[in-house]
Motif scaffolding. Structure first.
Motif, mmCIF file in Angstrom:
data_model
loop_
_atom_site.group_PDB
_atom_site.id
_atom_site.type_symbol
_atom_site.label_atom_id
_atom_site.label_comp_id
_atom_site.label_asym_id
_atom_site.label_seq_id
_atom_site.Cartn_x
_atom_site.Cartn_y
_atom_site.Cartn_z
ATOM 1 N N GLY A 202 25.247 -94.539 67.914
ATOM 2 C CA GLY A 202 26.204 -93.444 67.819
ATOM 3 C C GLY A 202 27.570 -93.729 68.403
ATOM 4 O O GLY A 202 28.399 -92.819 68.514
ATOM 5 N N SER A 203 27.843 -94.982 68.769
ATOM 6 C CA SER A 203 29.110 -95.301 69.429
ATOM 7 C C SER A 203 30.315 -94.979 68.550
ATOM 8 O O SER A 203 31.321 -94.437 69.026
ATOM 9 N N SER A 204 30.230 -95.287 67.260
ATOM 10 C CA SER A 204 31.360 -95.045 66.367
ATOM 11 C C SER A 204 31.644 -93.551 66.222
ATOM 12 O O SER A 204 32.796 -93.106 66.303
ATOM 13 N N GLN A 205 30.584 -92.752 66.029
ATOM 14 C CA GLN A 205 30.787 -91.312 65.906
ATOM 15 C C GLN A 205 31.327 -90.720 67.198
ATOM 16 O O GLN A 205 32.223 -89.862 67.171
ATOM 17 N N ALA A 206 30.809 -91.164 68.330
ATOM 18 C CA ALA A 206 31.271 -90.635 69.622
ATOM 19 C C ALA A 206 32.761 -90.880 69.795
ATOM 20 O O ALA A 206 33.511 -89.992 70.240
ATOM 21 N N GLU B 170 21.803 -85.251 70.656
ATOM 22 C CA GLU B 170 22.702 -86.355 70.980
ATOM 23 C C GLU B 170 24.115 -86.101 70.479
ATOM 24 O O GLU B 170 25.079 -86.569 71.079
ATOM 25 N N THR B 171 24.273 -85.361 69.406
ATOM 26 C CA THR B 171 25.613 -84.973 68.962
ATOM 27 C C THR B 171 26.203 -83.934 69.903
ATOM 28 O O THR B 171 27.413 -83.919 70.149
ATOM 29 N N SER B 172 25.351 -83.093 70.469
ATOM 30 C CA SER B 172 25.818 -81.940 71.240
ATOM 31 C C SER B 172 26.111 -82.233 72.701
ATOM 32 O O SER B 172 26.789 -81.431 73.356
ATOM 33 N N ASP B 173 25.615 -83.341 73.252
ATOM 34 C CA ASP B 173 25.675 -83.503 74.710
ATOM 35 C C ASP B 173 26.690 -84.541 75.186
ATOM 36 O O ASP B 173 27.720 -84.183 75.751
ATOM 37 N N THR B 174 26.432 -85.829 74.984
ATOM 38 C CA THR B 174 27.248 -86.854 75.639
ATOM 39 C C THR B 174 28.699 -86.869 75.166
ATOM 40 O O THR B 174 29.604 -87.176 75.945
ATOM 41 N N THR B 175 28.946 -86.537 73.892
ATOM 42 C CA THR B 175 30.331 -86.488 73.414
ATOM 43 C C THR B 175 31.096 -85.361 74.092
ATOM 44 O O THR B 175 32.283 -85.498 74.404
ATOM 45 N N LEU B 176 30.421 -84.243 74.339
ATOM 46 C CA LEU B 176 31.032 -83.150 75.092
ATOM 47 C C LEU B 176 31.418 -83.618 76.484
ATOM 48 O O LEU B 176 32.519 -83.336 76.971
ATOM 49 N N ILE B 177 30.528 -84.352 77.126
ATOM 50 C CA ILE B 177 30.781 -84.823 78.494
ATOM 51 C C ILE B 177 32.034 -85.686 78.548
ATOM 52 O O ILE B 177 32.936 -85.469 79.373
ATOM 53 N N MET C 177 34.691 -101.750 73.770
ATOM 54 C CA MET C 177 33.571 -100.818 73.774
ATOM 55 C C MET C 177 32.380 -101.412 74.513
ATOM 56 O O MET C 177 31.603 -100.695 75.135
ATOM 57 N N ASN C 178 32.222 -102.726 74.449
ATOM 58 C CA ASN C 178 31.103 -103.370 75.128
ATOM 59 C C ASN C 178 31.370 -103.555 76.616
ATOM 60 O O ASN C 178 30.443 -103.744 77.396
ATOM 61 N N LYS C 179 32.642 -103.539 77.007
ATOM 62 C CA LYS C 179 32.984 -103.883 78.382
ATOM 63 C C LYS C 179 32.368 -102.928 79.398
ATOM 64 O O LYS C 179 31.911 -103.341 80.457
ATOM 65 N N THR C 180 32.361 -101.631 79.090
ATOM 66 C CA THR C 180 31.784 -100.671 80.030
ATOM 67 C C THR C 180 30.278 -100.498 79.810
ATOM 68 O O THR C 180 29.608 -99.892 80.624
ATOM 69 N N MET C 181 29.749 -100.981 78.707
ATOM 70 C CA MET C 181 28.333 -100.870 78.353
ATOM 71 C C MET C 181 27.842 -99.420 78.308
ATOM 72 O O MET C 181 26.660 -99.156 78.477
ATOM 73 N N SER C 182 28.749 -98.490 78.110
ATOM 74 C CA SER C 182 28.334 -97.092 78.026
ATOM 75 C C SER C 182 27.443 -96.832 76.822
ATOM 76 O O SER C 182 26.712 -95.845 76.787
#
Length: 507
Positions: A447-451, A308-315, A432-437
């Motif tokens: 992990g929202s804060s770290q991302a 999870e650290t390696s994937d979505t933040t990269l995207i 941050m909640n508006k897009t619900m990502s």
């Protein structure tokens, strides 16, 4: 039982099974008069043929144009309700959470997550609450974020150093951002999870020494591709006794390799811990006194923290840089905003609350390039209502996040990437909640804060140090791949260091 089945002629067995399935589907298809609109489908297979394209979220949008923001479909013998609006999604995730709190996983995901042992895919209950406390304490909580600050700073420094090594004089130089950033993110994942970077490791169970690239393949790339493997038995659970050996072998091989590698990494670090060496990392938290995790759960949780650290933040970061390189006026505005706030100093995490345009770039990228276009299915375990319609127990819920973020009722010109739409001055958490990502309600992503820290700091520093311009023809390279919204082709852009009189210190 096996002997009994072997003594029944195959034709009779197939006929009995056929009529059992037909009967079950007939019973399941009896609809309440207040059911959501149903998308017409074929007998037995339902709407499966309509979802044969690579981007099912686009098909869901097309159906919403005809049947409204909430409708039901059938995938084989399973009934699913698809939600295509933010209002409906929040109703399902927040106000009706108690009725829709369990996960519905495919056979592949069940295997790859060790039967829902990871935080993101576990059912809401005592186990979920326990392991979420662990991940907050070990990686994602405020104190853990402070402990790992130096790892994040080192990661960004190394990415910038790599890009500077590619530049020749002041000419634009063609680079790919993904390779160095992906490598540094992977190192960060190891440091946070295991307390150290791992360049290579000998895995006794596999009998090989694995390089970092091979570890990334086993821990990240293979599971992400395996997660979208289609097993037809997912749609016909009454036929689960029928073997699908090629698919089973493929997924089990992925899981075996992943498990062997993570187990080896854990055992190495456990030796250091038992020697009394002070290692501040997620593993230390997971194996502390009083924890009751099984070995399988421990392996699954450590793997989750790495992938999870390696994937979505990269995207998100790669798409943000793509859009900034494509839109020079937005890039220049962000650069000027950084200069105004940071002056001649490098951007720091303390600067982020004051960099409103950088925050807007981040949130608009989440909206426009949703890392996860479809939220993993939820299962209705007790009858409820959604959008005023009756939804019976046993139904699965699909939330089409892409449709929510492209809804013309919520967003002006949703087909355009426009960071300005997030410059409303609203509270950061509301944005941050508006897009619900990151989801919503009790299961909102921890992990929202770290991302946001990693992505915003990386984007800010890359724009602070370099001017970015897309390679010719790169504007149309927007295809995606994998379960998440991964850019199919790595971003290719020309970079040039900022002029000497306005450039910040390099390292």
């Amino acid at each position: 039982m096996d002997a009994l089945l072997q003594n029944i002629p195959l034709g009779i067995l197939a006929m009995v099974t056929f009529f059992l399935v037909i009967g079950k589907i007939f019973i399941d298809q009896r609809r309440s008069p207040n059911s959501p609109p149903a998308v017409p489908g074929w007998p037995l297979i339902g709407n499966l043929l309509g979802l044969n394209e690579k981007k099912p979220y686009l098909t869901f949008v097309k159906w919403a144009e005809d049947y409204g923001p909430i409708y039901s479909i059938r995938l084989g013998s399973s009934s699913m309700v698809v939600l295509n609006s933010t209002e409906l999604a929040k109703e399902a995730l927040v106000s009706k959470f108690s009725s829709i709190s369990t996960r519905k996983l495919s056979n592949a995901l069940t295997t790859l997550t060790c039967n829902k042992s990871i935080v993101a895919m576990s059912d809401y209950g005592d186990y979920y609450k326990m392991v979420k406390r662990y991940v907050l304490s070990g990686i994602l909580g405020t104190n853990a974020q402070k402990r790992n600050r130096h790892h994040r700073d080192t990661m960004i420094k190394n990415v910038v150093s790599h890009l500077y090594s590619k530049i020749k004089d002041e000419d634009f130089y063609l680079v790919e951002l993904r390779e160095p950033f992906q490598s540094e993110l992977f190192q960060l994942a190891f440091k946070q999870s295991l307390g150290k970077n791992v360049e290579s490791v000998y895995v006794e169970e596999l009998g090989v020494t694995l390089t970092k690239e091979e570890m990334f393949q086993i821990l990240v790339t293979d599971p992400m591709m395996g997660a979208i493997e289609v097993d037809w038995r997912d749609f016909f659970p009454y036929l689960r006794w029928v073997p699908n050996k090629s698919m089973e072998r493929k997924i089990q091989q992925m899981e075996m390799r992943k498990r062997a590698l993570v187990k080896n990494l854990i055992e190495e670090q456990r030796l250091h811990i038992t020697r009394g060496e002070e290692i501040s990392c997620y593993l230390d938290c997971l194996v502390s006194d009083g924890n009751t995790l099984t070995d399988e759960q421990l392996i699954a949780l450590v793997w989750e923290s790495i992938i999870e650290t390696s994937d979505t933040t990269l995207i998100t970061t790669e798409w943000a840089m793509y859009e900034l390189a494509k839109n020079p006026s937005c890039q220049d505005r962000l650069y000027q905003d950084i200069r105004k706030v940071c002056g001649s100093e490098h951007i720091t995490e303390e600067d982020l609350p004051h960099l409103q345009y950088l925050s807007a770039v981040f949130h608009e990228t989440l909206r426009f390039h949703s890392p996860v276009p479809i939220i993993p299915p939820r299962h209705v375990h007790e009858a409820t209502q959604l959008g005023g319609y009756d939804v019976p127990a046993g139904t699965d819920i699909i939330i089409n996040l892409y449709a929510c973020n492209m809804d013309k009722n919520d967003w002006e010109e949703p087909g355009d990437w426009k960071p300005d739409r997030f410059l409303s001055g609203e509270d950061e958490h509301a944005e941050m909640n508006k897009t619900m990502s990151f989801g919503a309600g009790k299961r909102k992503c921890a992990g929202s804060s770290q991302a946001m820290l990693i992505s915003c700091m990386t984007v800010g520093r890359l724009v602070q140090e370099f001017h970015w311009k897309l390679k010719e023809g790169e504007e149309e390279n927007t295809d995606t791949v994998q379960l998440t919204n991964h850019k199919l082709y790595p971003l290719q852009a020309y970079i040039r260091s900022r002029p000497e009189e306005v450039r910040f210190g390099r390292f």
